[in-house]
Design a protein around this motif. Structure first.
Motif, PDB file in Angstrom:
ATOM      1  N   GLY A 405      50.230  32.404  54.781  1.00 30.53           N
ATOM      2  CA  GLY A 405      49.649  31.483  55.724  1.00 30.53           C
ATOM      3  C   GLY A 405      48.361  31.487  56.494  1.00 30.53           C
ATOM      4  N   ASN A 406      48.402  31.333  57.824  1.00 32.28           N
ATOM      5  CA  ASN A 406      47.326  31.917  58.610  1.00 32.28           C
ATOM      6  C   ASN A 406      47.433  33.141  59.438  1.00 32.28           C
ATOM      7  N   GLN A 407      48.846  33.840  59.108  1.00 28.63           N
ATOM      8  CA  GLN A 407      49.187  35.020  59.774  1.00 28.63           C
ATOM      9  C   GLN A 407      48.509  36.278  59.112  1.00 28.63           C
ATOM     10  N   LEU A 522      40.138  41.340  51.372  1.00 28.90           N
ATOM     11  CA  LEU A 522      39.952  40.070  50.409  1.00 28.90           C
ATOM     12  C   LEU A 522      40.681  38.812  51.126  1.00 28.90           C
ATOM     13  N   SER A 523      41.954  39.103  51.543  1.00 27.39           N
ATOM     14  CA  SER A 523      43.034  38.408  51.896  1.00 27.39           C
ATOM     15  C   SER A 523      42.390  37.798  53.263  1.00 27.39           C
ATOM     16  N   VAL A 524      41.855  38.548  54.248  1.00 25.59           N
ATOM     17  CA  VAL A 524      41.561  37.985  55.513  1.00 25.59           C
ATOM     18  C   VAL A 524      40.133  37.108  55.195  1.00 25.59           C
ATOM     19  N   ILE A 525      39.328  37.657  54.328  1.00 20.44           N
ATOM     20  CA  ILE A 525      38.114  36.708  54.024  1.00 20.44           C
ATOM     21  C   ILE A 525      38.286  35.486  53.579  1.00 20.44           C
ATOM     22  N   LEU A 526      39.479  35.519  52.627  1.00 20.58           N
ATOM     23  CA  LEU A 526      39.791  34.056  51.820  1.00 20.58           C
ATOM     24  C   LEU A 526      40.364  33.400  52.894  1.00 20.58           C
ATOM     25  N   GLN A 527      41.048  33.830  53.710  1.00 19.70           N
ATOM     26  CA  GLN A 527      41.745  32.983  54.806  1.00 19.70           C
ATOM     27  C   GLN A 527      40.842  32.213  55.718  1.00 19.70           C
ATOM     28  N   HIS A 528      39.674  32.654  55.711  1.00 19.39           N
ATOM     29  CA  HIS A 528      38.416  32.084  56.861  1.00 19.39           C
ATOM     30  C   HIS A 528      37.411  31.456  56.149  1.00 19.39           C
ATOM     31  N   PHE A 529      37.058  31.950  54.854  1.00 21.50           N
ATOM     32  CA  PHE A 529      35.701  31.339  54.259  1.00 21.50           C
ATOM     33  C   PHE A 529      35.993  31.083  52.749  1.00 21.50           C
ATOM     34  N   SER A 530      35.166  30.173  52.241  1.00 23.60           N
ATOM     35  CA  SER A 530      34.903  30.052  50.826  1.00 23.60           C
ATOM     36  C   SER A 530      33.338  30.371  50.716  1.00 23.60           C
ATOM     37  N   PHE A 531      33.035  30.865  49.422  1.00 18.92           N
ATOM     38  CA  PHE A 531      31.382  31.344  49.289  1.00 18.92           C
ATOM     39  C   PHE A 531      31.110  30.889  47.804  1.00 18.92           C
ATOM     40  N   GLU A 532      29.806  30.966  47.900  1.00 17.42           N
ATOM     41  CA  GLU A 532      28.956  30.642  46.629  1.00 17.42           C
ATOM     42  C   GLU A 532      27.688  31.519  46.607  1.00 17.42           C
ATOM     43  N   LEU A 533      27.149  31.710  45.451  1.00 15.95           N
ATOM     44  CA  LEU A 533      25.944  32.473  45.342  1.00 15.95           C
ATOM     45  C   LEU A 533      24.727  31.467  45.934  1.00 15.95           C
ATOM     46  N   SER A 534      23.863  32.342  46.624  1.00 14.87           N
ATOM     47  CA  SER A 534      22.867  31.735  47.290  1.00 14.87           C
ATOM     48  C   SER A 534      21.809  31.771  46.265  1.00 14.87           C
ATOM     49  N   PRO A 535      20.843  30.866  46.416  1.00 16.97           N
ATOM     50  CA  PRO A 535      19.545  30.745  45.279  1.00 16.97           C
ATOM     51  C   PRO A 535      18.554  32.104  45.549  1.00 16.97           C
ATOM     52  N   ALA A 536      18.874  32.796  46.592  1.00 14.44           N
ATOM     53  CA  ALA A 536      18.215  33.923  46.686  1.00 14.44           C
ATOM     54  C   ALA A 536      18.869  35.141  46.144  1.00 14.44           C
ATOM     55  N   TYR A 537      20.021  34.882  45.539  1.00 16.60           N
ATOM     56  CA  TYR A 537      20.721  35.936  44.742  1.00 16.60           C
ATOM     57  C   TYR A 537      19.872  36.784  43.651  1.00 16.60           C
ATOM     58  N   THR A 538      19.933  37.869  43.696  1.00 19.27           N
ATOM     59  CA  THR A 538      19.382  38.503  42.309  1.00 19.27           C
ATOM     60  C   THR A 538      20.408  39.543  41.697  1.00 19.27           C
ATOM     61  N   HIS A 539      20.691  39.291  40.400  1.00 21.65           N
ATOM     62  CA  HIS A 539      21.646  39.996  40.074  1.00 21.65           C
ATOM     63  C   HIS A 539      21.014  41.200  39.500  1.00 21.65           C
ATOM     64  N   SER A 540      21.494  42.405  40.165  1.00 21.57           N
ATOM     65  CA  SER A 540      20.717  44.000  39.913  1.00 21.57           C
ATOM     66  C   SER A 540      21.705  44.920  40.061  1.00 21.57           C
ATOM     67  N   PRO A 541      22.756  45.076  39.193  1.00 22.64           N
ATOM     68  CA  PRO A 541      23.504  46.069  39.419  1.00 22.64           C
ATOM     69  C   PRO A 541      22.677  47.598  39.173  1.00 22.64           C
ATOM     70  N   THR A 542      22.853  48.520  39.930  1.00 24.03           N
ATOM     71  CA  THR A 542      22.050  49.615  39.574  1.00 24.03           C
ATOM     72  C   THR A 542      22.903  50.986  40.265  1.00 24.03           C
ATOM     73  N   LEU A 557      28.364  31.053  52.813  1.00 24.20           N
ATOM     74  CA  LEU A 557      29.564  31.272  53.362  1.00 24.20           C
ATOM     75  C   LEU A 557      29.771  29.757  54.131  1.00 24.20           C
ATOM     76  N   HIS A 558      31.089  29.342  53.787  1.00 29.69           N
ATOM     77  CA  HIS A 558      31.642  27.838  54.372  1.00 29.69           C
ATOM     78  C   HIS A 558      33.032  28.383  55.093  1.00 29.69           C
ATOM     79  N   LYS A 559      32.980  27.763  56.155  1.00 31.49           N
ATOM     80  CA  LYS A 559      34.330  27.883  57.099  1.00 31.49           C
ATOM     81  C   LYS A 559      35.230  27.358  56.545  1.00 31.49           C
ATOM     82  N   VAL A 560      36.632  27.709  56.076  1.00 30.85           N
ATOM     83  CA  VAL A 560      37.687  27.088  55.595  1.00 30.85           C
ATOM     84  C   VAL A 560      38.534  26.526  56.538  1.00 30.85           C
ATOM     85  N   ASN A 561      38.773  25.246  56.400  1.00 36.58           N
ATOM     86  CA  ASN A 561      39.242  24.255  57.442  1.00 36.58           C
ATOM     87  C   ASN A 561      41.153  24.508  57.284  1.00 36.58           C
ATOM     88  N   THR A 562      41.588  24.857  57.951  1.00 35.26           N
ATOM     89  CA  THR A 562      43.012  25.240  58.003  1.00 35.26           C
ATOM     90  C   THR A 562      43.921  24.343  58.773  1.00 35.26           C
TER      91      THR A 562
END
Length: 562
Positions: A405-407, A522-542, A557-562
Motif C-alpha cells: 500500500g502506502n506503507q 524500486l518499491s519506494v520510487i514506484l510508490q511515489h512516481f511514474s516515469f518515462e524517457l525524456s527526449p534528451a535521453y541518449t542510449h549509451s551503455p559503456t 518523472l510524474h507524481k503518482v496520485n494515491t
C-alpha cells in the motif's frame, strides 16, 4: 810508500763505498717489487673488471632471454598448443597482440549513436563478439602477449567457476589494485580466511537489521525529487547521479554509520580512480612502468593515499570504541571488526590469523566501491527499461501497492515481490554490471575436451552468454521478464547461463545486500512516481569498470496520485 798508501786508500775508499752500493741495490729491488705489486694490482683490477663485465653480460643475456621468452617464444608456444586443440584466433603480433584492434573497435563503437535497443553487445563488447563470430564460440584473443580463451559453453563456465584452485583470478596490473583489492582479489587461504570473517556481515539476519537504513536513504531521495516537481507534478531530470548518490548513501550508512555527505569525498575519489583504472587496464602492462612518475601514476597513488588515510581514521576510531566497550553501530564495519577479533581470539597462537589494519582498509574500500557501483547501475538500467516498457512498470507498481500500500516496505514483503524480482533479473541479464570475468591457468588443466596449457587466461563473457539466442531463445536480445516467472532454475534450465554476480564458491558476497537494496529503492520510487524517457535521453551503455550510461539517464518523472 806513498804509492802504496794511495793504493790502500783507494782500496779503502772502494771498500767504504760498498755500503752505499748495497743501499742502492735495495732501492732498486724495492722499486722492482713495487713495480711487480703495481702490475699485480693492475692485473687483479683488470680481472675484477672483466668479472664484473662478464656478470653484467650474463645478466643482460638472461634478461634478454626472459624478455624474448615473454614477448615472443612463450606466446608462440601457447599459440601452437591452442591451435592443436582446435581453437582459433588471430596470429600473435609482437607484444601488443590484439590490443590495438580492441581499442580501435571500442573507440569506433562508442563514436556511433546507438539505437534504442537492448542488443548492447556490439557497442560494449564489439571486438570479442567479432572474434566469436569469426572463429567460433571457443576461440582466443591476444591481450598483449597473453592468449585469452573465450568460453561460452555453460558446462565450461560451471567448471571454471567451481574449480577456484585450478582457475584463480589473474595477477592484474598493480596500478589496478589501487582501486580496490580485498576479498575480490585474494586467493587460497587468505581468501578463505577473509570470506569466513566477512560472512557474518552479510547474512540475512544482519541485512534485516539494516533495512531501516535502506529505507531512510530511499525516503531522502524521494523527498529531493518531490521538491523538484513543477506545479503539474512532473519534472525532467538525469536520474543517474541521484541513483549513484542513493547507493553511496546506503553503503555509507550501512557500512560505516555515516551519511553520504560525510563520505562524499571518498566516493568522488573512487569514481576518479575507477576512470584512471580503465585507462591503465586497456594498456599492456610494461614491467616497472608503474614506478615512472607519469601524470596518471602520480594521481592514482595520491588518491590511494588519500582514501587510505580517511579509512584508517574511521577504523581506528571504531577499534578504540570496541576496546572501550562502547555500544556498536551494528553496521558492516562493526560486524567485520567483531568477527575479526573473534577469529584472532580463537586462534591466538597462530600469528597469521585474522586481518591486520591494511586488510581491513582494503575490505572497506571494496565495501565502498562495490556497494555503490553494483546497485546504482542495476537501478539506473531498471528505470530506463521500465520507462521504455510502461506495461511492466505498471505491473510492478500494482504489485508494490498490493503488498505494501502506502506503507514502508518491510523484509517479508520485499521477499515476496515476484514481478519486481523478475524485472531485476531481466535487467541483470541484459545489462550485467560486470560484462566479463577473467581467470588464469597456472598449470595444464583439462576442460571438457580441451586441454588448456599453463600461461593462458580464460574469459567468461557474461554479456555474450546472457544475450545468446541458443541459450535464451529467439528473444534473447529483448526485454522479457516473463522468462523468470518460474524462477531462475527454470529460466536457465539448470545451466550456468546467468551469472551477473559470478557463480560457485566465489559468488559475490554482497549479492543479497544489493538485490534487497534495489527492491527497496524500486518499491519506494514506484510508490511515489511514474516515469518515462525524456527526449534528451541518449542510449549509451559503456564500461567504466561497471556498465554505465555514458550520457546519463534523462527521464520525466510524474507524481503518482494515491
Amino acid at each position: 810508500m806513498c804509492i802504496g798508501l794511495k793504493v790502500d786508500k783507494k782500496i779503502t775508499l772502494e771498500k767504504g763505498a760498498a755500503p752505499h752500493s748495497t743501499s742502492g741495490s735495495n732501492i732498486i729491488t724495492e722499486a722492482s717489487g713495487l713495480t711487480l705489486l703495481s702490475s699485480s694490482l693492475s692485473h687483479r683490477k683488470m680481472e675484477t673488471t672483466a668479472t664484473i663485465i662478464l656478470i653484467l653480460l650474463i645478466l643482460v643475456l638472461i634478461l634478454a632471454w626472459r624478455v624474448l621468452n615473454w614477448v615472443w617464444l612463450r606466446p608462440k608456444k601457447l599459440e601452437r598448443l591452442l591451435r592443436e586443440q582446435g581453437l582459433k584466433g588471430n596470429p600473435y603480433k609482437l607484444y601488443v597482440g590484439d590490443l590495438n584492434e580492441i581499442l580501435k573497435m571500442r573507440k569506433e563503437a562508442k563514436s556511433k549513436p546507438m539505437s534504442l535497443s537492448d542488443d548492447i553487445v556490439p557497442r560494449v563488447f564489439s571486438y570479442f563478439q567479432n572474434s566469436v563470430n569469426k572463429y567460433g564460440k571457443n576461440s582466443f584473443i591476444w591481450f598483449g602477449p597473453i592468449p585469452r580463451v573465450t568460453l561460452t559453453d555453460p558446462e565450461h563456465i560451471k567448471d571454471v567457476l567451481n574449480k577456484i584452485n585450478d582457475f584463480p583470478k589473474p595477477n592484474t596490473n598493480p596500478l589496478v589494485k589501487l582501486l580496490a583489492t580485498g576479498l575480490a582479489n585474494h586467493e587460497g587461504e587468505k581468501w578463505s580466511k577473509h570470506r569466513r570473517i566477512i560472512n557474518p556481515a552479510f547474512n540475512l539476519e544482519k541485512l534485516k537489521i539494516m533495512l531501516p537504513i535502506f529505507f531512510k536513504s530511499c525516503d531522502d531521495l524521494v523527498s529531493k525529487w518531490e521538491g523538484m516537481l513543477s506545479s503539474d507534478g512532473s519534472c525532467e531530470m538525469d536520474v543517474w547521479p541521484f541513483l549513484q548518490n542513493l547507493a553511496s548513501d546506503v553503503i555509507s550508512r550501512s557500512a560505516f554509520g555515516s551519511s553520504y555527505e560525510e563520505g562524499k569525498r571518498i566516493f568522488q575519489l573512487l569514481q576518479e580512480q575507477g576512470e584512471l583504472v580503465m585507462k591503465v587496464f586497456l594498456n599492456v602492462c610494461i614491467p616497472a612502468w608503474r614506478f615512472l612518475p607519469t601524470t596518471t601514476n602520480r594521481r592514482m597513488e595520491e588518491i590511494h593515499r588519500d582514501i587510505k588515510a580517511s579509512l584508517k581514521d574511521i577504523i581506528n576510531k571504531r577499534e578504540r570504541a570496541l576496546k572501550a566497550g562502547e555500544a556498536t553501530n551494528n553496521d558492516l564495519l562493526d560486524i567485520l571488526l567483531e568477527s575479526n577479533h573473534k577469529e584472532i581470539q580463537e586462534h591466538e597462537k597462530n600469528k597469521n590469523v585474522g586481518m591486520n589494519l591494511e586488510d581491513v582498509i582494503e575490505e572497506c574500500k571494496l565495501f565502498y566501491f562495490a556497494g555503490q557501483e553494483i546497485t546504482s547501475v542495476l537501478l539506473v538500467w531498471t528505470m530506463v527499461l521500465l520507462s521504455r516498457y510502461p506495461d511492466w512498470q505498471e505491473r510492478a507498481r500494482e504489485e508494490v501497492f498490493q503488498v505494501f500500500g502506502n506503507q514502508k516496505p518491510d523484509f517479508d514483503g520485499l521477499s515476496h515481490l515476484k514481478i519486481v524480482t523478475m524485472i531485476l533479473y531481466e535487467v541483470l541479464r541484459l545489462y550485467p554490471p560486470v560484462i566479463a570475468l577473467t581467470r588464469t591457468v597456472r598449470k595444464d588443466v583439462k576442460l571438457g575436451n580441451i586441454t588448456l596449457p599453463a600461461g593462458v587466461q580464460v574469459s567468461l563473457p557474461t554479456v555474450l552468454v546472457h544475450h545468446d539466442c541458443e541459450l535464451w531463445g529467439d528473444d534473447a536480445k529483448e526485454f522479457n521478464p516473463e522468462r523468470f516467472s518460474e524462477g531462475l532454475l527454470k529460466a536457465t534450465n539448470g545451466k550456468v547461463s546467468f551469472f551477473p554476480f559470478g557463480w560457485g564458491p566465489r559468488i559475490c558476497i554482497g549479492q543479497n545486500f544489493s538485490l534487497l537494496e534495489a527492491k527497496m529503492a524500486l518499491s519506494v520510487i514506484l510508490q511515489h512516481f511514474s516515469f518515462e524517457l525524456s527526449p534528451a535521453y541518449t542510449h549509451s551503455p559503456t564500461t567504466v569498470v561497471t556498465l554505465k550510461p555514458e550520457h546519463g539517464a534523462h527521464l520525466i518523472l510524474h507524481k503518482v496520485n494515491t
